[in-house]
Design an enzyme around this catalytic site. Structure first.
Site, PDB file in Angstrom:
ATOM      1  N   THR A  73       0.859  -1.183   0.000  1.00  0.00           N
ATOM      2  CA  THR A  73       0.000   0.000   0.000  1.00  0.00           C
ATOM      3  C   THR A  73       0.895   1.232   0.000  1.00  0.00           C
ATOM      4  O   THR A  73       2.120   1.118   0.004  1.00  0.00           O
ATOM      5  CB  THR A  73      -0.907   0.022   1.245  1.00  0.00           C
ATOM      6  OG1 THR A  73      -0.111   0.345   2.400  1.00  0.00           O
ATOM      7  CG2 THR A  73      -1.591  -1.327   1.462  1.00  0.00           C
ATOM      8  N   CYS A  74       0.273   2.408   0.043  1.00  0.00           N
ATOM      9  CA  CYS A  74       1.083   3.630   0.039  1.00  0.00           C
ATOM     10  C   CYS A  74       1.887   3.773   1.337  1.00  0.00           C
ATOM     11  O   CYS A  74       2.914   4.454   1.361  1.00  0.00           O
ATOM     12  CB  CYS A  74       0.203   4.862  -0.174  1.00  0.00           C
ATOM     13  SG  CYS A  74      -1.113   5.033   1.050  1.00  0.00           S
ATOM     14  N   ASN A  75       1.430   3.126   2.405  1.00  0.00           N
ATOM     15  CA  ASN A  75       2.100   3.263   3.701  1.00  0.00           C
ATOM     16  C   ASN A  75       2.957   2.069   4.097  1.00  0.00           C
ATOM     17  O   ASN A  75       3.701   2.153   5.071  1.00  0.00           O
ATOM     18  CB  ASN A  75       1.077   3.518   4.813  1.00  0.00           C
ATOM     19  CG  ASN A  75       0.552   4.935   4.792  1.00  0.00           C
ATOM     20  OD1 ASN A  75       1.277   5.857   4.421  1.00  0.00           O
ATOM     21  ND2 ASN A  75      -0.696   5.122   5.168  1.00  0.00           N
ATOM     22  N   PRO A 125     -10.433   1.369   8.787  1.00  0.00           N
ATOM     23  CA  PRO A 125     -10.936   0.090   8.283  1.00  0.00           C
ATOM     24  C   PRO A 125     -10.421  -0.293   6.898  1.00  0.00           C
ATOM     25  O   PRO A 125     -10.517  -1.451   6.506  1.00  0.00           O
ATOM     26  CB  PRO A 125     -12.450   0.311   8.246  1.00  0.00           C
ATOM     27  CG  PRO A 125     -12.610   1.784   7.987  1.00  0.00           C
ATOM     28  CD  PRO A 125     -11.447   2.443   8.684  1.00  0.00           C
ATOM     29  N   GLN A 126      -9.876   0.666   6.149  1.00  0.00           N
ATOM     30  CA  GLN A 126      -9.493   0.383   4.760  1.00  0.00           C
ATOM     31  C   GLN A 126      -8.414  -0.694   4.654  1.00  0.00           C
ATOM     32  O   GLN A 126      -8.373  -1.455   3.695  1.00  0.00           O
ATOM     33  CB  GLN A 126      -9.005   1.666   4.073  1.00  0.00           C
ATOM     34  CG  GLN A 126     -10.088   2.673   3.758  1.00  0.00           C
ATOM     35  CD  GLN A 126     -10.466   3.521   4.960  1.00  0.00           C
ATOM     36  OE1 GLN A 126      -9.797   3.467   5.991  1.00  0.00           O
ATOM     37  NE2 GLN A 126     -11.534   4.300   4.844  1.00  0.00           N
ATOM     38  N   GLY A 133     -18.035  23.908  -2.700  1.00  0.00           N
ATOM     39  CA  GLY A 133     -16.703  23.456  -3.078  1.00  0.00           C
ATOM     40  C   GLY A 133     -16.812  22.084  -3.719  1.00  0.00           C
ATOM     41  O   GLY A 133     -17.841  21.414  -3.600  1.00  0.00           O
ATOM     42  N   GLY A 188     -13.634  20.058  -4.021  1.00  0.00           N
ATOM     43  CA  GLY A 188     -12.297  19.489  -3.883  1.00  0.00           C
ATOM     44  C   GLY A 188     -12.309  18.131  -3.206  1.00  0.00           C
ATOM     45  O   GLY A 188     -13.360  17.517  -2.993  1.00  0.00           O
ATOM     46  N   GLU A 189     -11.116  17.677  -2.837  1.00  0.00           N
ATOM     47  CA  GLU A 189     -10.963  16.331  -2.269  1.00  0.00           C
ATOM     48  C   GLU A 189     -11.738  16.166  -0.966  1.00  0.00           C
ATOM     49  O   GLU A 189     -12.387  15.136  -0.752  1.00  0.00           O
ATOM     50  CB  GLU A 189      -9.471  16.055  -2.027  1.00  0.00           C
ATOM     51  CG  GLU A 189      -9.185  14.650  -1.545  1.00  0.00           C
ATOM     52  CD  GLU A 189      -7.691  14.397  -1.365  1.00  0.00           C
ATOM     53  OE1 GLU A 189      -7.351  13.515  -0.566  1.00  0.00           O
ATOM     54  OE2 GLU A 189      -6.880  15.088  -2.013  1.00  0.00           O
ATOM     55  N   THR A 190     -11.683  17.179  -0.094  1.00  0.00           N
ATOM     56  CA  THR A 190     -12.378  17.071   1.194  1.00  0.00           C
ATOM     57  C   THR A 190     -13.881  16.976   1.008  1.00  0.00           C
ATOM     58  O   THR A 190     -14.549  16.140   1.627  1.00  0.00           O
ATOM     59  CB  THR A 190     -12.036  18.277   2.092  1.00  0.00           C
ATOM     60  OG1 THR A 190     -10.623  18.327   2.299  1.00  0.00           O
ATOM     61  CG2 THR A 190     -12.728  18.157   3.446  1.00  0.00           C
TER      62      THR A 190
END
Length: 419
Positions: free
Chosen positions: A49-51, A113-114, A187, A189-191
Protein backbone atom coordinates in the site's frame (compact mmCIF):
# COMPACT_ATOMS: atom_id res chain seq x y z
CA UNK A 1 7.32 -24.93 8.35
CA UNK A 2 8.03 -21.44 9.72
CA UNK A 3 6.12 -18.18 9.39
CA UNK A 4 8.00 -15.05 8.40
CA UNK A 5 6.95 -11.41 7.89
CA UNK A 6 9.35 -8.81 6.53
CA UNK A 7 8.58 -5.25 5.48
CA UNK A 8 8.83 -1.51 5.76
CA UNK A 9 6.14 1.03 6.64
CA UNK A 10 5.48 4.69 7.44
CA UNK A 11 7.05 4.19 10.88
CA UNK A 12 10.38 2.92 9.56
CA UNK A 13 10.94 4.24 6.04
CA UNK A 14 10.79 7.47 4.06
CA UNK A 15 8.33 7.99 1.21
CA UNK A 16 11.22 7.64 -1.27
CA UNK A 17 12.17 4.20 0.02
CA UNK A 18 8.55 3.07 0.27
CA UNK A 19 8.11 3.99 -3.41
CA UNK A 20 11.19 1.95 -4.36
CA UNK A 21 10.01 -1.14 -2.47
CA UNK A 22 6.36 -0.98 -3.58
CA UNK A 23 4.89 -3.80 -5.68
CA UNK A 24 2.70 -2.16 -8.30
CA UNK A 25 0.20 -4.16 -10.37
CA UNK A 26 2.85 -4.55 -13.06
CA UNK A 27 5.29 -6.22 -10.63
CA UNK A 28 3.09 -8.20 -8.26
CA UNK A 29 2.37 -11.31 -10.34
CA UNK A 30 6.03 -11.74 -11.28
CA UNK A 31 7.11 -11.29 -7.66
CA UNK A 32 4.67 -13.93 -6.40
CA UNK A 33 5.78 -16.34 -9.13
CA UNK A 34 9.42 -15.84 -8.18
CA UNK A 35 8.67 -16.51 -4.52
CA UNK A 36 6.66 -19.62 -5.42
CA UNK A 37 9.71 -20.98 -7.26
CA UNK A 38 12.13 -20.01 -4.47
CA UNK A 39 13.70 -23.07 -2.84
CA UNK A 40 13.23 -21.67 0.67
CA UNK A 41 9.58 -20.56 0.30
CA UNK A 42 6.48 -22.75 0.60
CA UNK A 43 3.92 -19.95 0.22
CA UNK A 44 3.71 -16.16 0.14
CA UNK A 45 1.41 -13.15 0.29
CA UNK A 46 2.56 -9.63 -0.62
CA UNK A 47 0.82 -6.60 0.89
CA UNK A 48 1.73 -3.32 -0.80
CA UNK A 49 0.00 0.00 0.00
CA UNK A 50 1.08 3.63 0.04
CA UNK A 51 2.10 3.26 3.70
CA UNK A 52 3.63 -0.22 3.77
CA UNK A 53 5.12 -3.10 1.82
CA UNK A 54 5.16 -6.46 3.58
CA UNK A 55 5.96 -10.00 2.50
CA UNK A 56 4.37 -12.83 4.49
CA UNK A 57 5.88 -16.26 3.89
CA UNK A 58 5.72 -19.84 5.01
CA UNK A 59 9.39 -20.78 4.73
CA UNK A 60 11.84 -23.57 5.42
CA UNK A 61 14.06 -23.26 8.47
CA UNK A 62 16.78 -20.59 8.21
CA UNK A 63 15.23 -18.82 5.20
CA UNK A 64 15.05 -15.35 6.78
CA UNK A 65 18.18 -13.95 5.09
CA UNK A 66 17.25 -15.57 1.75
CA UNK A 67 13.89 -13.77 1.59
CA UNK A 68 15.53 -10.46 2.53
CA UNK A 69 18.12 -11.00 -0.22
CA UNK A 70 15.31 -11.75 -2.69
CA UNK A 71 13.50 -8.50 -1.79
CA UNK A 72 16.72 -6.53 -2.24
CA UNK A 73 17.48 -8.14 -5.60
CA UNK A 74 13.93 -7.89 -6.93
CA UNK A 75 13.83 -4.11 -6.42
CA UNK A 76 17.56 -3.67 -7.13
CA UNK A 77 18.09 -1.92 -3.80
CA UNK A 78 21.29 -2.47 -1.85
CA UNK A 79 20.97 -4.22 1.51
CA UNK A 80 22.79 -1.30 3.13
CA UNK A 81 19.91 0.97 2.06
CA UNK A 82 17.11 -1.49 2.79
CA UNK A 83 18.07 -3.14 6.09
CA UNK A 84 17.98 -0.08 8.40
CA UNK A 85 14.27 0.40 7.60
CA UNK A 86 13.35 -3.29 7.47
CA UNK A 87 11.53 -5.14 10.23
CA UNK A 88 11.39 -8.91 10.51
CA UNK A 89 8.92 -10.99 12.51
CA UNK A 90 8.94 -14.75 12.89
CA UNK A 91 6.42 -17.33 14.09
CA UNK A 92 4.01 -15.89 16.70
CA UNK A 93 5.43 -12.37 16.24
CA UNK A 94 4.62 -12.62 12.50
CA UNK A 95 1.09 -13.85 13.27
CA UNK A 96 0.54 -11.03 15.75
CA UNK A 97 1.87 -8.42 13.32
CA UNK A 98 -0.47 -9.50 10.52
CA UNK A 99 -3.43 -9.44 12.90
CA UNK A 100 -2.47 -5.97 14.22
CA UNK A 101 -2.11 -4.64 10.67
CA UNK A 102 -5.47 -6.08 9.60
CA UNK A 103 -7.22 -4.59 12.65
CA UNK A 104 -5.83 -1.11 11.93
CA UNK A 105 -3.64 -1.14 15.06
CA UNK A 106 -0.48 -0.41 13.06
CA UNK A 107 -2.03 2.16 10.70
CA UNK A 108 -1.16 5.83 10.34
CA UNK A 109 -4.77 6.52 11.38
CA UNK A 110 -5.41 4.20 14.32
CA UNK A 111 -8.29 1.83 13.67
CA UNK A 112 -8.88 2.78 10.02
CA UNK A 113 -10.94 0.09 8.28
CA UNK A 114 -9.49 0.38 4.76
CA UNK A 115 -6.41 -1.70 5.58
CA UNK A 116 -8.50 -4.85 6.09
CA UNK A 117 -9.79 -4.57 2.52
CA UNK A 118 -6.21 -4.13 1.30
CA UNK A 119 -5.07 -7.24 3.20
CA UNK A 120 -7.97 -9.23 1.72
CA UNK A 121 -7.01 -8.02 -1.76
CA UNK A 122 -3.37 -9.03 -1.18
CA UNK A 123 -4.50 -12.50 -0.10
CA UNK A 124 -6.80 -12.76 -3.15
CA UNK A 125 -4.00 -11.69 -5.53
CA UNK A 126 -1.69 -14.32 -4.06
CA UNK A 127 -4.35 -17.03 -4.37
CA UNK A 128 -4.79 -16.13 -8.04
CA UNK A 129 -1.08 -16.86 -8.52
CA UNK A 130 -1.45 -20.09 -6.49
CA UNK A 131 1.10 -18.74 -4.02
CA UNK A 132 -0.92 -19.40 -0.84
CA UNK A 133 -0.10 -22.70 0.85
CA UNK A 134 -2.17 -24.43 3.56
CA UNK A 135 -0.51 -22.64 6.48
CA UNK A 136 -1.00 -19.17 5.00
CA UNK A 137 -4.55 -20.06 4.00
CA UNK A 138 -5.36 -20.88 7.63
CA UNK A 139 -3.48 -17.82 8.91
CA UNK A 140 -5.25 -15.31 6.68
CA UNK A 141 -8.70 -16.81 7.22
CA UNK A 142 -8.10 -16.67 10.97
CA UNK A 143 -6.84 -13.09 10.67
CA UNK A 144 -10.02 -12.00 8.89
CA UNK A 145 -12.16 -13.52 11.65
CA UNK A 146 -10.01 -11.79 14.30
CA UNK A 147 -10.46 -8.43 12.55
CA UNK A 148 -14.21 -9.03 12.51
CA UNK A 149 -14.13 -9.90 16.22
CA UNK A 150 -12.22 -6.69 17.01
CA UNK A 151 -14.78 -4.60 15.09
CA UNK A 152 -17.63 -6.39 16.87
CA UNK A 153 -16.25 -6.33 20.42
CA UNK A 154 -14.60 -2.90 20.37
CA UNK A 155 -15.47 0.52 18.98
CA UNK A 156 -12.03 1.18 17.54
CA UNK A 157 -13.46 2.27 14.18
CA UNK A 158 -16.54 4.02 15.50
CA UNK A 159 -15.17 7.51 16.13
CA UNK A 160 -14.45 10.03 13.38
CA UNK A 161 -10.76 10.89 12.97
CA UNK A 162 -10.86 12.80 9.66
CA UNK A 163 -12.37 16.22 9.06
CA UNK A 164 -14.65 14.87 6.33
CA UNK A 165 -15.92 11.99 8.44
CA UNK A 166 -16.27 14.21 11.52
CA UNK A 167 -18.45 16.62 9.53
CA UNK A 168 -20.70 13.76 8.46
CA UNK A 169 -20.82 12.34 12.00
CA UNK A 170 -21.82 15.75 13.35
CA UNK A 171 -24.66 15.95 10.85
CA UNK A 172 -25.86 12.48 11.88
CA UNK A 173 -25.91 13.51 15.53
CA UNK A 174 -27.99 16.62 14.91
CA UNK A 175 -30.40 15.22 12.33
CA UNK A 176 -32.06 11.90 13.10
CA UNK A 177 -32.03 10.75 9.49
CA UNK A 178 -29.81 11.97 6.68
CA UNK A 179 -32.17 10.27 4.23
CA UNK A 180 -34.66 13.10 4.72
CA UNK A 181 -32.08 15.89 4.78
CA UNK A 182 -30.95 18.13 1.93
CA UNK A 183 -27.23 18.94 1.97
CA UNK A 184 -25.56 21.88 0.24
CA UNK A 185 -21.89 21.19 -0.46
CA UNK A 186 -19.87 24.32 -1.18
CA UNK A 187 -16.70 23.46 -3.08
CA UNK A 188 -15.79 20.34 -5.06
CA UNK A 189 -12.30 19.49 -3.88
CA UNK A 190 -10.96 16.33 -2.27
CA UNK A 191 -12.38 17.07 1.19
CA UNK A 192 -15.88 17.78 -0.11
CA UNK A 193 -15.70 14.64 -2.24
CA UNK A 194 -14.92 12.59 0.89
CA UNK A 195 -17.79 14.31 2.72
CA UNK A 196 -20.13 13.41 -0.14
CA UNK A 197 -19.03 9.77 -0.02
CA UNK A 198 -19.64 9.57 3.73
CA UNK A 199 -23.04 11.27 3.38
CA UNK A 200 -24.08 8.97 0.56
CA UNK A 201 -22.96 5.91 2.54
CA UNK A 202 -25.21 7.08 5.37
CA UNK A 203 -28.31 7.35 3.23
CA UNK A 204 -28.21 10.97 2.06
CA UNK A 205 -29.60 11.21 -1.46
CA UNK A 206 -30.42 14.94 -1.74
CA UNK A 207 -27.23 16.90 -2.43
CA UNK A 208 -26.56 20.23 -4.10
CA UNK A 209 -23.00 21.03 -5.18
CA UNK A 210 -22.00 24.70 -5.49
CA UNK A 211 -18.61 25.42 -7.02
CA UNK A 212 -16.72 28.13 -8.84
CA UNK A 213 -16.01 25.89 -11.85
CA UNK A 214 -18.99 23.95 -13.16
CA UNK A 215 -16.89 21.17 -14.74
CA UNK A 216 -15.39 20.06 -11.42
CA UNK A 217 -18.80 20.22 -9.75
CA UNK A 218 -20.35 18.08 -12.49
CA UNK A 219 -17.66 15.41 -12.05
CA UNK A 220 -18.52 15.19 -8.37
CA UNK A 221 -22.29 15.48 -8.82
CA UNK A 222 -22.44 12.62 -11.33
CA UNK A 223 -21.22 10.19 -8.67
CA UNK A 224 -24.11 10.99 -6.33
CA UNK A 225 -26.87 12.22 -8.64
CA UNK A 226 -26.53 15.71 -7.15
CA UNK A 227 -27.72 19.09 -8.44
CA UNK A 228 -25.05 21.57 -9.58
CA UNK A 229 -25.19 25.33 -9.02
CA UNK A 230 -22.71 28.20 -9.15
CA UNK A 231 -21.46 30.05 -6.06
CA UNK A 232 -23.57 33.04 -7.15
CA UNK A 233 -26.71 30.86 -7.00
CA UNK A 234 -26.24 29.92 -3.33
CA UNK A 235 -28.67 32.60 -2.02
CA UNK A 236 -31.43 31.12 -4.22
CA UNK A 237 -30.91 27.57 -2.91
CA UNK A 238 -29.73 28.05 0.67
CA UNK A 239 -33.24 27.81 2.15
CA UNK A 240 -33.55 24.25 0.79
CA UNK A 241 -30.52 23.11 2.78
CA UNK A 242 -30.84 21.47 6.18
CA UNK A 243 -27.07 21.02 6.22
CA UNK A 244 -24.37 23.19 4.64
CA UNK A 245 -20.81 21.90 4.47
CA UNK A 246 -18.27 24.23 2.93
CA UNK A 247 -14.62 23.87 1.94
CA UNK A 248 -13.27 26.22 -0.72
CA UNK A 249 -10.06 28.18 -1.21
CA UNK A 250 -11.88 31.52 -1.27
CA UNK A 251 -9.98 34.32 0.51
CA UNK A 252 -13.29 35.88 1.62
CA UNK A 253 -16.47 34.43 3.19
CA UNK A 254 -18.98 33.09 0.66
CA UNK A 255 -21.95 32.79 3.02
CA UNK A 256 -22.77 35.85 5.12
CA UNK A 257 -25.01 36.49 8.11
CA UNK A 258 -27.66 38.28 6.03
CA UNK A 259 -27.84 35.45 3.48
CA UNK A 260 -28.42 32.86 6.23
CA UNK A 261 -30.92 35.10 8.02
CA UNK A 262 -33.00 35.38 4.85
CA UNK A 263 -32.82 31.61 4.28
CA UNK A 264 -33.97 30.90 7.84
CA UNK A 265 -37.01 33.13 7.38
CA UNK A 266 -37.88 31.23 4.18
CA UNK A 267 -37.46 27.97 6.13
CA UNK A 268 -39.80 29.29 8.85
CA UNK A 269 -36.88 28.96 11.24
CA UNK A 270 -36.37 25.26 10.82
CA UNK A 271 -32.81 24.64 12.11
CA UNK A 272 -29.84 24.73 9.76
CA UNK A 273 -26.45 23.15 10.42
CA UNK A 274 -23.45 24.89 8.85
CA UNK A 275 -20.07 23.16 8.97
CA UNK A 276 -17.25 25.39 7.76
CA UNK A 277 -14.08 23.37 7.21
CA UNK A 278 -12.33 26.01 5.11
CA UNK A 279 -9.31 28.06 6.14
CA UNK A 280 -9.83 31.00 5.80
CA UNK A 281 -13.52 30.76 6.66
CA UNK A 282 -16.23 30.35 4.04
CA UNK A 283 -19.00 31.30 6.50
CA UNK A 284 -19.02 34.57 8.43
CA UNK A 285 -18.49 34.02 12.16
CA UNK A 286 -21.55 36.18 12.93
CA UNK A 287 -23.78 33.44 11.47
CA UNK A 288 -23.27 31.62 14.78
CA UNK A 289 -25.19 34.42 16.53
CA UNK A 290 -28.42 33.57 14.70
CA UNK A 291 -31.12 31.53 16.36
CA UNK A 292 -31.73 28.23 14.54
CA UNK A 293 -28.31 28.40 12.82
CA UNK A 294 -25.72 26.01 14.25
CA UNK A 295 -22.25 26.91 13.01
CA UNK A 296 -19.24 24.64 13.49
CA UNK A 297 -15.73 25.49 12.28
CA UNK A 298 -12.68 23.35 11.51
CA UNK A 299 -11.45 24.08 15.05
CA UNK A 300 -14.65 22.62 16.51
CA UNK A 301 -14.22 19.53 14.36
CA UNK A 302 -10.57 19.17 15.39
CA UNK A 303 -11.68 19.15 19.00
CA UNK A 304 -14.10 16.31 18.18
CA UNK A 305 -11.36 14.47 16.27
CA UNK A 306 -8.83 14.82 19.12
CA UNK A 307 -11.36 13.43 21.57
CA UNK A 308 -12.18 10.57 19.20
CA UNK A 309 -8.50 9.70 18.77
CA UNK A 310 -8.22 9.35 22.54
CA UNK A 311 -11.33 7.15 22.51
CA UNK A 312 -9.76 4.96 19.82
CA UNK A 313 -6.62 4.60 21.93
CA UNK A 314 -8.76 3.31 24.78
CA UNK A 315 -10.51 0.84 22.45
CA UNK A 316 -7.12 -0.20 21.06
CA UNK A 317 -6.14 -1.62 24.46
CA UNK A 318 -8.96 -4.18 24.24
CA UNK A 319 -8.17 -4.82 20.56
CA UNK A 320 -4.51 -5.52 21.42
CA UNK A 321 -5.63 -8.02 24.07
CA UNK A 322 -7.79 -9.84 21.50
CA UNK A 323 -4.88 -9.97 19.04
CA UNK A 324 -2.51 -11.28 21.73
CA UNK A 325 -4.99 -14.01 22.68
CA UNK A 326 -5.76 -15.04 19.10
CA UNK A 327 -2.14 -15.00 17.88
CA UNK A 328 -1.08 -17.22 20.80
CA UNK A 329 -3.95 -19.63 20.08
CA UNK A 330 -3.04 -19.83 16.39
CA UNK A 331 0.62 -20.46 17.23
CA UNK A 332 -0.42 -23.30 19.54
CA UNK A 333 -2.46 -24.79 16.70
CA UNK A 334 0.53 -24.57 14.35
CA UNK A 335 2.78 -26.28 16.89
CA UNK A 336 0.22 -29.03 17.31
CA UNK A 337 0.44 -29.65 13.54
CA UNK A 338 4.20 -30.05 13.85
CA UNK A 339 3.58 -32.57 16.66
CA UNK A 340 1.17 -34.48 14.41
CA UNK A 341 3.98 -35.13 11.91
CA UNK A 342 6.31 -36.34 14.67
CA UNK A 343 3.62 -38.58 16.17
CA UNK A 344 2.88 -40.07 12.75
CA UNK A 345 6.58 -40.82 12.18
CA UNK A 346 6.94 -42.34 15.66
CA UNK A 347 3.89 -44.57 15.19
CA UNK A 348 5.17 -45.69 11.78
CA UNK A 349 8.55 -46.55 13.27
CA UNK A 350 6.91 -48.60 16.05
CA UNK A 351 4.71 -50.39 13.52
CA UNK A 352 7.73 -51.21 11.35
CA UNK A 353 9.50 -52.73 14.37
CA UNK A 354 6.40 -54.72 15.32
CA UNK A 355 5.94 -56.07 11.78
CA UNK A 356 9.61 -57.05 11.51
CA UNK A 357 9.66 -58.93 14.83
CA UNK A 358 6.24 -60.49 14.25
CA UNK A 359 7.38 -61.87 10.88
CA UNK A 360 10.41 -63.49 12.53
CA UNK A 361 8.24 -64.95 15.31
CA UNK A 362 5.78 -66.44 12.81
CA UNK A 363 8.64 -68.03 10.87
CA UNK A 364 9.93 -69.58 14.09
CA UNK A 365 6.49 -71.00 14.86
CA UNK A 366 6.17 -72.40 11.32
CA UNK A 367 9.57 -74.06 11.78
CA UNK A 368 8.29 -75.89 14.87
CA UNK A 369 9.63 -73.57 17.54
CA UNK A 370 8.28 -73.73 21.07
CA UNK A 371 5.35 -71.24 21.15
CA UNK A 372 6.06 -70.03 24.70
CA UNK A 373 9.74 -69.48 23.92
CA UNK A 374 8.90 -67.68 20.65
CA UNK A 375 6.40 -65.38 22.39
CA UNK A 376 8.83 -64.56 25.22
CA UNK A 377 11.56 -63.78 22.70
CA UNK A 378 9.14 -61.62 20.70
CA UNK A 379 8.07 -59.63 23.75
CA UNK A 380 11.67 -59.13 24.94
CA UNK A 381 12.89 -57.97 21.53
CA UNK A 382 9.87 -55.70 21.08
CA UNK A 383 10.43 -54.13 24.50
CA UNK A 384 14.14 -53.58 23.86
CA UNK A 385 13.54 -52.07 20.42
CA UNK A 386 10.79 -49.71 21.60
CA UNK A 387 12.63 -48.45 24.68
CA UNK A 388 16.00 -48.02 22.94
CA UNK A 389 15.41 -44.42 21.72
CA UNK A 390 13.90 -43.04 24.97
CA UNK A 391 16.56 -44.87 27.03
CA UNK A 392 19.31 -43.27 24.96
CA UNK A 393 17.64 -39.84 25.34
CA UNK A 394 17.59 -40.27 29.15
CA UNK A 395 21.27 -41.26 29.17
CA UNK A 396 22.31 -38.27 27.03
CA UNK A 397 20.33 -35.80 29.16
CA UNK A 398 22.03 -37.16 32.29
CA UNK A 399 25.52 -37.23 30.72
CA UNK A 400 25.19 -33.66 29.41
CA UNK A 401 23.98 -32.34 32.76
CA UNK A 402 20.57 -31.19 31.52
CA UNK A 403 18.16 -31.83 34.41
CA UNK A 404 15.35 -29.83 32.74
CA UNK A 405 15.49 -32.04 29.64
CA UNK A 406 15.68 -35.13 31.86
CA UNK A 407 12.52 -34.00 33.68
CA UNK A 408 10.66 -33.41 30.39
CA UNK A 409 11.59 -36.88 29.10
CA UNK A 410 10.54 -38.50 32.40
CA UNK A 411 7.19 -36.67 32.24
CA UNK A 412 6.72 -37.66 28.59
CA UNK A 413 7.30 -41.32 29.46
CA UNK A 414 5.00 -41.11 32.50
CA UNK A 415 7.75 -42.33 34.85
CA UNK A 416 6.79 -40.00 37.70
CA UNK A 417 3.25 -41.40 37.62
CA UNK A 418 4.61 -44.90 38.32
CA UNK A 419 6.08 -43.94 41.69
Amino acid sequence: MSLLAIGINHHTASVDLREKVAFGPDKLANALQQLSQHEAVNGSVILSTCNRTEVYCDVKSGARSKVIDWLSQFHQIGLEELKPSLYVYEEQAAIRHLMRVSCGLDSLVLGEPQILGQVKQAYSDSREQQAVDASLEKLFQKTFSVAKRVRTETDIGGNAVSVAYAACTLAKHIFESLEKSTVLLVGAGETIELVAKHLHANGCSKMIVANRTRERALTLAEQFDAQVISLQDIPNHLAKADIVISSTASPLPIIGKGMVETALKQRRHQPMLLVDIAVPRDVEAQVGELNDAYLYTVDDLQSIIDNNIEQRKVEAIQAEAIVAEESAAFMSWLRSLQAVDSIREYRQSANDIREELLSKALLSLESGGDPEKVLRELSNRLTNKLIHAPTRALQLAAEQGEPAKLTVIRQSLGLDELK
